[in-house]
Structures are given as structure tokens and as C-alpha cells.
Scaffold this motif. Structure first.
Motif, PDB file in Angstrom:
ATOM      1  N   GLY A   8       0.792  -1.212   0.000  1.00 31.32           N
ATOM      2  CA  GLY A   8       0.000   0.000   0.000  1.00 31.32           C
ATOM      3  C   GLY A   8       0.825   1.262   0.000  1.00 31.32           C
ATOM      4  O   GLY A   8       0.278   2.368  -0.001  1.00 31.32           O
ATOM      5  N   SER A  13      -0.446   6.765   1.199  1.00 30.53           N
ATOM      6  CA  SER A  13      -1.099   6.853   2.501  1.00 30.53           C
ATOM      7  C   SER A  13      -0.157   7.430   3.531  1.00 30.53           C
ATOM      8  O   SER A  13       1.030   7.140   3.564  1.00 30.53           O
ATOM      9  CB  SER A  13      -1.542   5.452   2.944  1.00 30.53           C
ATOM     10  OG  SER A  13      -1.920   5.458   4.288  1.00 30.53           O
ATOM     11  N   HIS A 187      -8.140   2.537   1.048  1.00 26.20           N
ATOM     12  CA  HIS A 187      -8.737   2.835   2.346  1.00 26.20           C
ATOM     13  C   HIS A 187     -10.242   3.025   2.179  1.00 26.20           C
ATOM     14  O   HIS A 187     -10.683   3.686   1.235  1.00 26.20           O
ATOM     15  CB  HIS A 187      -8.145   4.112   2.955  1.00 26.20           C
ATOM     16  CG  HIS A 187      -6.761   3.956   3.478  1.00 26.20           C
ATOM     17  ND1 HIS A 187      -5.648   3.909   2.663  1.00 26.20           N
ATOM     18  CD2 HIS A 187      -6.296   3.816   4.756  1.00 26.20           C
ATOM     19  CE1 HIS A 187      -4.571   3.768   3.405  1.00 26.20           C
ATOM     20  NE2 HIS A 187      -4.931   3.708   4.677  1.00 26.20           N
ATOM     21  N   GLU A 205      -7.840  -0.543   5.803  1.00 25.93           N
ATOM     22  CA  GLU A 205      -6.831  -0.489   4.737  1.00 25.93           C
ATOM     23  C   GLU A 205      -6.580  -1.894   4.210  1.00 25.93           C
ATOM     24  O   GLU A 205      -6.338  -2.818   4.982  1.00 25.93           O
ATOM     25  CB  GLU A 205      -5.511   0.097   5.245  1.00 25.93           C
ATOM     26  CG  GLU A 205      -4.430   0.133   4.153  1.00 25.93           C
ATOM     27  CD  GLU A 205      -3.079   0.587   4.665  1.00 25.93           C
ATOM     28  OE1 GLU A 205      -2.089   0.432   3.913  1.00 25.93           O
ATOM     29  OE2 GLU A 205      -3.001   1.085   5.803  1.00 25.93           O
ATOM     30  N   CYS A 225      -6.712  -7.050   6.012  1.00 26.98           N
ATOM     31  CA  CYS A 225      -6.934  -5.616   6.212  1.00 26.98           C
ATOM     32  C   CYS A 225      -6.480  -5.194   7.605  1.00 26.98           C
ATOM     33  O   CYS A 225      -6.487  -6.000   8.533  1.00 26.98           O
ATOM     34  CB  CYS A 225      -8.420  -5.275   6.061  1.00 26.98           C
ATOM     35  SG  CYS A 225      -9.192  -5.915   4.551  1.00 26.98           S
ATOM     36  N   ALA A 228      -7.276   1.373  10.448  1.00 29.53           N
ATOM     37  CA  ALA A 228      -6.352   2.491  10.278  1.00 29.53           C
ATOM     38  C   ALA A 228      -6.580   3.639  11.268  1.00 29.53           C
ATOM     39  O   ALA A 228      -5.710   4.485  11.418  1.00 29.53           O
ATOM     40  CB  ALA A 228      -6.447   3.025   8.841  1.00 29.53           C
TER      41      ALA A 228
END
Length: 254
Positions: A8, A13, A187, A205, A225, A228
Motif C-alpha cells: 500500500g 497513505s 482505504h 486499509e 486488512c 487504520a
């Protein structure tokens, strides 16, 4: 530890990530030793290419420590193979003996190996080897699945079942068609009803997408996942829910 090895990272992010430096193998000898174990076990490896938008399921067939290369089995999907060959940065994920392993390589090339097509890539410079879970993870009920409601997905409202949950995140079960709508690093705002403790409103996320082959021959995608934007009330709710599931599981065992 560089961001390039963090799933990611390409999404830009700014969410905090787990410090993976203590889990990272950086010496050439350690990297080769760990990869040889994956070869010996015949472990399947998922390779994400095209900025995480496509993947192939493969195996490491051979390592050449002198040339600093490794050979990968040719994938079953020719379109995915083509995207992999064109991809300059690729993320590899597997779990030999339950130890999550992740690394990246550059662009592969097509070669002939033992009479068939194969991929050849340079050996990774470092390998992330997660030797333990950061949080206790427990499977969620199958008969009465816990649903994760996506509130801001471009495809509209989605409700996907959880495979498991922990204080740090959850795993979702996706069909292959649904998996095409998700990418590593995405996200989303989600709502998860954790009966009887309340509704968890949290940001999720997508960290990894791994194909799972079932005993009946069907295939699904497991989406790992992380939560977050947890805070104390949300953590307390998840802790109470996980503890309750564990009590129920132990009662059934007894």
C-alpha cells in the motif's frame, strides 16, 4: 527499512504502519536461506503486479546464488502473465509454515526452464518475515457470518463476510469478481456489527489479497486488512468481542 516493501505504499497513505525493521532479513545469506525453505516446501506464492491491480499464483522453482536470480513457474492466466512481464515492481506474499513472508523484485523476463516457459527475476535484496502475530486473531462464526459494510466504495454499498478479526484488523472473504474491485493500499470507511457489543465504525486499509483454494475446488480471495484509525472505545469493543468469541470457542471444545 524502505516504504517500497510496505503493502500500500504506492497509495501515498500517511497512515502509520507497523515497524517491520526487526522482521526484515537483509543479508544475502539469510535471504537465500529463507527462499530455499520456500522452494523445498513447494509453497505457493502470490505475486502482485501492475501496481497491485493483478496477480498470479506461482512457485519458486530454482535459485541461483551466483547469478543472484530465481526462477518462477509460469502462471495459468496468460493475461496476468503478460502484465507481470510488463510490471517494473512486484510484491510477493506467501506463508511458509504459517510465517508470513513478503518481498519485492523488479521486472521479470521470460525464459525456458526444464522444457517449459518460466519467469526469471533478480533475487530480492531483503525479505520481511513476520515470525509472530502482532495481535491475537480469532475466526468469526461461519453459520452466522459477521458482515463488513463498505460505506464509500466506488462500486456502491458492499457487504462482505469476515473470516477473522483481531485488535489490529480483519480478513475478508471475496469472490474473484469482487477482488477485482479492490487494490492493495485502498482505504475505506466501513461498519461492522459486533453483536452484542455494538457497531464498529472504522477505516479499513487493504494490506494483501491472497487466493485461497478450497477442498471443493472453488477459489476465493482472502483480503487481509488493518484498522487504520482505532481509538480507545473502538479497541475496547473489539477486545470484548474477541474475548467473547474465544470463550464460546472454548465452551464448544469442552
Amino acid at each position: 527499512m524502505t516504504d517500497d516493501l510496505t503493502p500500500g505504499a504506492a497509495s501515498g497513505s500517511t497512515q502509520p504502519s507497523i515497524d517491520l525493521s526487526k522482521y526484515t532479513l537483509t543479508s544475502a545469506a539469510e535471504v537465500v536461506h529463507h527462499l530455499r525453505g520456500i522452494v523445498q516446501q513447494g509453497q505457493m506464492v502470490t505475486v502482485f503486479s501492475n501496481k497491485g491491480k493483478s496477480f498470479i499464483l506461482t512457485r519458486i522453482l530454482a535459485l541461483d546464488n551466483v547469478a543472484r536470480t530465481m526462477v518462477l513457474d509460469w502462471g495459468a492466466n496468460e493475461h496476468a502473465n503478460k502484465l507481470f512481464l510488463e510490471s517494473e515492481r512486484n510484491i510477493y506474499v506467501c506463508s511458509p509454515a504459517g510465517v508470513k513472508t513478503q518481498f519485492t523484485t523488479g521486472q521479470p523476463r521470460r525464459i525456458s526452464f526444464q522444457g517449459g516457459d518460466a519467469f526469471e527475476v533478480a533475487l530480492p535484496e531483503q525479505v520481511i518475515k513476520l515470525q509472530r502475530r502482532e495481535f491475537f486473531r480469532i475466526p468469526t462464526p461461519i453459520a452466522n457470518p459477521v458482515l463488513c459494510q463498505f460505506l464509500d466504495h466506488p462500486a456502491g454499498e458492499l457487504a462482505l463476510p469476515l473470516a477473522d478479526i483481531s485488535l489490529g484488523g480483519a480478513a475478508l472473504v471475496l469472490s474473484t469478481a469482487q477482488a477485482a474491485k479492490f487494490h492493495i493500499g485502498d482505504h475505506y470507511q466501513v461498519s461492522i456489527e459486533l453483536k452484542p457489543f455494538g457497531v464498529l465504525q472504522v477505516q479499513l486499509e487493504i494490506r494483501h489479497l491472497i487466493p485461497v483454494q478450497h477442498k471443493n475446488g472453488q477459489e476465493s480471495i482472502r483480503a487481509g486488512c488493518c484498522f487504520a484509525n482505532m481509538n480507545t472505545p473502538r479497541e475496547t469493543m473489539v477486545q470484548r468481542y474477541v474475548a467473547n468469541l474465544e470463550r464460546e470457542r472454548r465452551a464448544l471444545v469442552r
